[in-house]
Design a protein around this motif. Sequence first.
Motif: not given
Length: 227
Positions: A53-55
Amino acid sequence: MATILDLHSHSEASEDSRAPVEAYLNWIRLRRQERPVDGIVLTEHRQFNAGGDYRDLEDKFGILILKATEAETDYGHVLVFGVNEDITRRFDFANVRIPAQELIDEVARLGGVAVPCHPGRPTVGLCEHYAHKPPLENVVAVELLNGGSRRGEDERAAELVQKFGYRAVGGSDSHLVSLIAVCATRFEAEVRDADALVRELKSGSYEPVDFRAPRKPVPRAIPEQTA
């Protein structure tokens, strides 16, 4: 609104890379004038990193991060974009002998797109396999520019593109922070998610771009692309 994406990169989730995603984004931010990319696609070897998850990093750096995979097939290495649950149920990406034709056709049927990468590379590239196997059908595009190519490999890829009329993309194939975004793909349309990337790859409205230091140009072998 055009979008420039590095379609081929490996983070520390790949066993042969030690490059943290945040370090990639920081490098791009510091060198935006030299490598004006809008985003990167993480194409980890033999896996789809569904849990990544790179948000928060996207928000911090203002750089798009998409996920894909680099699969190993009986015709060499292939990038798979638009990976979804149907595709991961259909294929075990840990398998290093996935049938390439089956991968191309089934990925397309299930909503993604498969793109053979570094085709000019010995052993793992399409050119070598085409020397003694029939050409693959339904190939949407191949990677013409690869940032990790050795002398002559991109030139072999250009010959392949010319011979078969394939569309062409570019990616850094980065395993080191300093190599991120040296090659990329410029899309005519805006690309903000994996579905849009698949749609635009199928549309044909894009071209590979090279941000490496000046060197002998690859022979002009890209056929005129139409939607």
